[in-house]
Design a protein around this motif. Structure first.
Motif, PDB file in Angstrom:
ATOM      1  N   SER A 197       0.848  -1.193   0.000  1.00 34.19           N
ATOM      2  CA  SER A 197       0.000   0.000   0.000  1.00 34.19           C
ATOM      3  C   SER A 197       0.876   1.232   0.000  1.00 34.19           C
ATOM      4  CB  SER A 197      -0.912   0.011   1.233  1.00 34.19           C
ATOM      5  OG  SER A 197      -0.132   0.165   2.419  1.00 34.19           O
ATOM      6  N   ASP A 251       0.531   3.671   1.955  1.00 34.89           N
ATOM      7  CA  ASP A 251       0.838   4.021   3.338  1.00 34.89           C
ATOM      8  C   ASP A 251       2.095   3.312   3.798  1.00 34.89           C
ATOM      9  OD1 ASP A 251      -1.349   5.647   3.461  1.00 34.89           O
ATOM     10  OD2 ASP A 251      -2.677   4.060   4.193  1.00 34.89           O
ATOM     11  N   ALA A 252       2.266   2.037   3.391  1.00 37.51           N
ATOM     12  CA  ALA A 252       3.450   1.282   3.809  1.00 37.51           C
ATOM     13  C   ALA A 252       4.716   1.835   3.192  1.00 37.51           C
ATOM     14  CB  ALA A 252       3.287  -0.191   3.448  1.00 37.51           C
ATOM     15  N   ALA A 285       5.011   5.086   2.159  1.00 42.19           N
ATOM     16  CA  ALA A 285       5.027   6.551   2.204  1.00 42.19           C
ATOM     17  C   ALA A 285       6.231   7.104   2.932  1.00 42.19           C
ATOM     18  CB  ALA A 285       3.733   7.058   2.847  1.00 42.19           C
ATOM     19  N   SER A 286       6.717   6.393   3.962  1.00 42.36           N
ATOM     20  CA  SER A 286       7.856   6.917   4.723  1.00 42.36           C
ATOM     21  C   SER A 286       9.081   7.112   3.844  1.00 42.36           C
ATOM     22  CB  SER A 286       8.184   5.960   5.875  1.00 42.36           C
ATOM     23  OG  SER A 286       8.506   4.672   5.349  1.00 42.36           O
ATOM     24  N   ALA A 288       4.092  10.309  -2.311  1.00 40.43           N
ATOM     25  CA  ALA A 288       2.810  10.126  -1.634  1.00 40.43           C
ATOM     26  C   ALA A 288       1.963  11.385  -1.712  1.00 40.43           C
ATOM     27  CB  ALA A 288       3.055   9.731  -0.175  1.00 40.43           C
ATOM     28  N   ARG A 303      -1.652  11.506  -3.515  1.00 37.35           N
ATOM     29  CA  ARG A 303      -2.828  11.871  -2.734  1.00 37.35           C
ATOM     30  C   ARG A 303      -3.394  13.211  -3.187  1.00 37.35           C
ATOM     31  NH1 ARG A 303      -3.484   8.041   0.803  1.00 37.35           N
ATOM     32  NH2 ARG A 303      -1.755   7.024   1.861  1.00 37.35           N
ATOM     33  N   ARG A 320      -7.297   8.162  -1.951  1.00 38.67           N
ATOM     34  CA  ARG A 320      -7.137   7.938  -0.518  1.00 38.67           C
ATOM     35  C   ARG A 320      -6.426   6.605  -0.259  1.00 38.67           C
ATOM     36  NH1 ARG A 320     -12.964   9.000   2.006  1.00 38.67           N
ATOM     37  NH2 ARG A 320     -11.746   8.942   3.947  1.00 38.67           N
ATOM     38  N   ALA A 321      -6.910   5.566  -0.883  1.00 38.02           N
ATOM     39  CA  ALA A 321      -6.259   4.257  -0.753  1.00 38.02           C
ATOM     40  C   ALA A 321      -5.558   3.934  -2.067  1.00 38.02           C
ATOM     41  CB  ALA A 321      -7.288   3.182  -0.424  1.00 38.02           C
ATOM     42  N   TYR A 336      -2.874   0.997  -3.818  1.00 42.69           N
ATOM     43  CA  TYR A 336      -2.361  -0.359  -3.625  1.00 42.69           C
ATOM     44  C   TYR A 336      -1.547  -0.745  -4.862  1.00 42.69           C
ATOM     45  CZ  TYR A 336      -2.615  -5.246  -1.943  1.00 42.69           C
ATOM     46  OH  TYR A 336      -2.328  -6.500  -1.481  1.00 42.69           O
ATOM     47  N   GLU A 365     -10.793   4.194   2.662  1.00 42.48           N
ATOM     48  CA  GLU A 365      -9.554   4.524   3.346  1.00 42.48           C
ATOM     49  C   GLU A 365      -8.492   3.469   3.073  1.00 42.48           C
ATOM     50  OE1 GLU A 365      -8.712   7.150   4.972  1.00 42.48           O
ATOM     51  OE2 GLU A 365     -10.641   8.138   4.825  1.00 42.48           O
ATOM     52  N   GLU A 366      -8.923   2.230   2.918  1.00 44.24           N
ATOM     53  CA  GLU A 366      -8.010   1.149   2.573  1.00 44.24           C
ATOM     54  C   GLU A 366      -8.826   0.045   1.897  1.00 44.24           C
ATOM     55  OE1 GLU A 366      -8.087  -1.230   6.823  1.00 44.24           O
ATOM     56  OE2 GLU A 366      -6.252  -0.276   6.142  1.00 44.24           O
TER      57      GLU A 366
END
Length: 856
Positions: free
Chosen positions: A234, A236-237, A239-240, A246, A250, A255-256, A258, A280-281
């Motif tokens: 994802s 989110d995983a 994004a760091s 990201a 966005r 939002r989600a 994959y 959201e996911e």
């Protein structure tokens, strides 16, 4: 002794739920061994077979602990059986395989419980079975629902694969099916490639427009992160590590997000990026759906890529073949490609077929090369099938460079080709094919042959100055080089010719033709042809008997019968015209050879006729000149002979008058008489020279040959001029070696030659000069030389010295101009030669040779 308070909150070893928790690792290990015996599990890499088992054991332990298992189960474990079923579905498990896993888990728990001496646990066993049954029911329900969705999605993928004609079309259909199967997906992108080579191939939810610059780069960055992790990820995983990416993604309202890697046989081929604007996911069901669909589509993508590559390769091959065919077809030479070892023709252009007049693509073996009729130009030996350069290249790998071959085309026309042949080898040197090119050099060969023929004809015609001999040479030059028959007709006013000259290679044919000519004398058709050609002074090509000129000559067929009797099939009629004078007509004809004349042959024949006419005219002029010279020499000889008698009377009377004047002492009369005598003596020498020259030219001068000593002849000649030399102050001497052999000669005539040379030398040599006569031994001759220190003879006059009546203007010689001409003829009559060497300001040397006496 422990109090009940000590046991509060501790696991009860007698309780099955506590036993499951306490023996967690042993149960996992035993269950793992058992499920790995199941077929689907054997294909799974570790630790996939037990990825959900810890949560499933916790689920069972909680359900076994109390009645109403489903309600007592922890919320986080409640959906574990369904997730496990979805995971197994994604890895290709059947529903029966999933149920068998739960059965194996039940058996492992019970076997270990019994081995450890657990209590009777009747109620807990009932709760265990109920919990496992509820887990199975949850798994079956989730499995069936997901399977229906997957089947629908896979059916859509299969339909897309079957309905697509290329990769991009399939990808667009795949994305549409993905959005329809997973309602949460609003945007889908497929990027193919690896690393920096990732390129967008299909999009959905972007109004099917191109992806602009920054979003495209953000999609690539996220796809690279997915490939690096080699698993579904994802945003989110990731994004760091991709904060800018990201934010860019966005910022587009997603939002989600994959990402699923497209992996085939362990190799990444691309990434599918799926995005939602509302969720959201993605749920586990959606994630499973997306992973399964992309997994199943990956093989189709790879296959489509291979098909696309194959199509591209096929298009390239087709383009290359089309280009090769165009190049081969437009080559200025014939080209044939054949395969070993059969020799079957793989490729042949139109030019090759035109050269041979044959469809060479129909040749399927080396033996088939025999359809091409070829001959060695030098020996005329016919080419066998395996003699052809292409056959030699196929069988031995021989490289053939510029081999000339005479051919007979399918229509019977003859020609000549220049052949080059070479093998095509693979990397290890084996002959894969053979390529041969044919250049049609027929016209070039004919041109060269015509030039050589005309050059040889010019040389041969220049060797004779006999008119009829010139015509005979023309006939022998043309047969059989240009014709089977040669007929030369000359005009009646040419007395030097015999009217008709016929030439043929075979004597029997020549006799038959001469008989026909005598019978017709002259043949009316040929007479008409001659008249027509001479009137127009233009050459005429008669390709065959259907020519209008032939048809118009003899409507009664006499001409045709005449031509048929001689076997004539084609003819050329060319007039002989030179310097405005017409001599006659040359007719060249073919018979047994089967040759058919064309314009090139006509041009050669016309050129030959012009040269023959010029040579004939030269011969005519030469014969006329010879007759004039002979007439002049006869006149001079007659006049000279008739003048000798009155000249003798003048000399006799002058001698008498000299004696009388001397007796009377009349000096004035003596001078006048001496002038008469000198003039009479000069006239007498001129008459002698004229008579000698006329006799030499007519071959009437007889030589009285006897053995003579050359040294004595030389001394006698010098003694004759000693007094004159002394009076002029000229040193005169003779030099003779002792080894000079005897010669057989006419002593008086050799003395005449030496006297002439010495007299000329005395005329030009001044006081204090020197004249030397030498007599030396040669190989087979005795060499006489007369050298003076006079003024020398200019170089431009040397070639004319021995011409009749020629006298130089600057050398001081005086005389009739016949002395040296007579000397040359006398030396030649003895079998010797005479020549002169001279340098202006240095002097002149005349040398002549007389053969030594034959000792036999």
């Amino acid at each position: 002794m422990r109090s009940p308070m000590d046991l509060l909150g501790r696991p009860n070893p007698k309780r099955l739920s506590d036993f499951i928790q306490r023996h967690h690792d042993a149960l996992l290990d035993a269950w793992k061994r058992r499920v790995q015996a199941l077929s689907p599990a054997r294909r799974l890499p570790a630790p996939r077979p037990i990825d959900h088992l810890p949560d499933i054991l916790a689920y069972i332990a909680e359900g076994t602990r109390s009645a109403g298992a489903a309600a007592a189960i922890d919320r986080k474990h409640r959906g574990v059986p369904g997730l496990h079923a979805l995971s197994r579905l994604a890895h290709g498990y059947d529903l029966a395989d999933v149920v068998m896993e739960y059965a194996a888990l039940r058996a492992v728990i019970l076997e270990l419980w019994e081995r450890e001496g657990g209590g009777d646990g009747g109620r807990e066993l009932i709760q265990l079975n109920g919990t496992i049954d509820e887990a199975i029911a949850d798994a079956v329900s989730r499995y069936q629902a997901a399977r229906v969705r997957l089947l629908q999605a896979l059916d859509a993928i299969s339909t897309a694969a079957l309905g697509s004609s290329d990769l991009d079309t399939f990808l667009k259909a795949l994305l549409r099916a993905t959005r329809e199967a997973t309602a949460a997906v609003d945007v889908a992108i497929v990027l193919l490639g690896d690393g920096d080579a990732l390129e967008v191939h299909a999009t959905a939810g972007l109004d099917d427009g191109p992806l602009p610059g920054p979003p495209l780069e953000a999609a690539r960055e996220f796809a690279r992160a997915v490939l690096a992790l080699r698993g579904p990820t994802s945003l989110d995983a990731a994004a760091s590590g991709l904060p800018v990416t990201a934010r860019e993604i966005r910022g587009r309202g997603l939002r989600a997000v994959y990402g699923v890697p497209l992996i085939h046989e362990g190799h990444s081929i691309g990434v599918a990026i799926l995005g939602s604007r509302n969720a959201e996911e993605f749920s586990e069901d959606d994630a499973l759906m997306l992973r399964t669909m992309t997994s199943r589509a990956t093989g189709i993508i790879v296959q489509a890529q291979l098909v696309a590559k194959e199509r591209a390769s096929r298009r390239q091959a087709d383009d290359a073949r089309a280009l090769l065919a165009t190049v081969v077809e437009q080559m200025p030479a014939g080209l044939v490609i054949a395969e070993p070892p059969t020799g079957r023709v793989l490729l042949s252009n139109t030019q090759a077929g035109a050269i041979f007049g044959l469809p060479l693509l129909e040749v399927h073996s080396i033996d088939g090369y025999a359809v091409c009729r070829g001959f060695d130009p030098r020996s005329g030996r016919p080419y066998e099938a395996r003699d052809w350069p292409l056959a030699r290249t196929i069988t031995t790998g021989e490289v053939v460079i510029d081999e000339e071959i005479d051919i007979v085309r399918d229509d019977g026309a003859q020609g000549r080709i220049l052949v080059r042949s070479a093998p095509v080898r693979d990397p290890v040197g084996r002959v894969m094919a053979a390529v041969v090119t044919f250049f049609d050099i027929t016209e070039r060969t004919r041109t060269e042959r015509g030039e050589r023929f005309l050059a040889a004809a010019s040389a041969a015609l220049s060797d004779t100055l006999d008119f009829q001999g010139t015509l005979d040479r023309v006939g022998h030059l043309t047969v059989p080089e240009l014709a089977d028959w040669c007929v030369i007709q000359t005009l009646p006013d040419l007395e030097q010719s015999r009217g008709i000259t016929v030439t043929h290679a075979r004597p029997e044919e020549l006799q038959r033709a001469r008989a026909l000519f005598r019978e017709l004398d002259p043949p009316p058709p040929l007479a008409a042809l001659l008249e027509r050609a001479l009137c127009s002074e233009r050459p005429e090509l008669i390709g065959d008997l259907s020519h209008p000129l032939v048809a118009s000559l003899d409507e009664n067929g006499a001409f045709r019968r005449f031509v048929r009797a001689l076997g004539i099939t084609s003819a050329l009629v060319v007039p002989m015209v030179a310097r405005g004078r017409t001599f006659g007509c040359i007719t060249l004809a073919t018979a047994g050879s089967g040759r058919v004349y064309d314009q090139a042959d006509l041009a050669v024949a016309h050129d030959l006729a012009q040269r023959a006419a010029l040579a004939a005219d030269n011969a005519r002029l030469y014969e006329a000149a010879q007759r004039a010279i002979e007439l002049r020499d006869n006149v001079l000889a007659t006049v000279s002979h008739d003048l000798r008698n009155p000249l003798s009377a003048i000399l006799t009377a002058a001698a008498v008058m000299t004696k009388r004047a001397a007796t009377r002492g009349e000096k004035g009369d003596t001078k006048a008489i001496q002038a008469i005598q000198r003039s009479a003596h000069r006239m007498d020498r001129l008459l002698h020279d004229l008579l000698d020259f006329a006799s030499l030219r007519a071959g009437r001068l007889a030589l009285r040959r006897q053995p003579q000593d050359p040294r004595e002849i030389g001394r006698e000649a010098v003694e004759t001029f000693e007094s004159q030399a002394q009076e002029k102050g000229v040193q005169l001497g003779v030099v003779a070696t002792d080894d000079v052999p005897l010669v057989t000669c006419d002593r008086d005539r050799v003395l005449q030659v030496l006297t002439n040379l010495l007299s000329n030398a005395l005329q030009v040599t001044g006081a204090q000069g020197a004249i030397t006569l030498r007599c030396e031994r040669g190989e087979e001759h005795v060499v006489f030389s007369v050298a003076d220190t006079g003024p020398g003879i200019p170089e431009d006059e040397l070639p004319h010295l021995f011409e009749r009546f020629w006298r130089g203007q600057r050398n001081g010689y005086k005389g009739t101009g016949l002395g040296l001409a007579i000397a040359r003829e006398l030396v030649a009559a003895h079998g010797g030669t005479i020549h002169v060497e001279s340098r202006v300001g240095v002097g002149t040397t005349f040398r002549f040779t007389i053969p030594v006496m034959d000792e036999g």
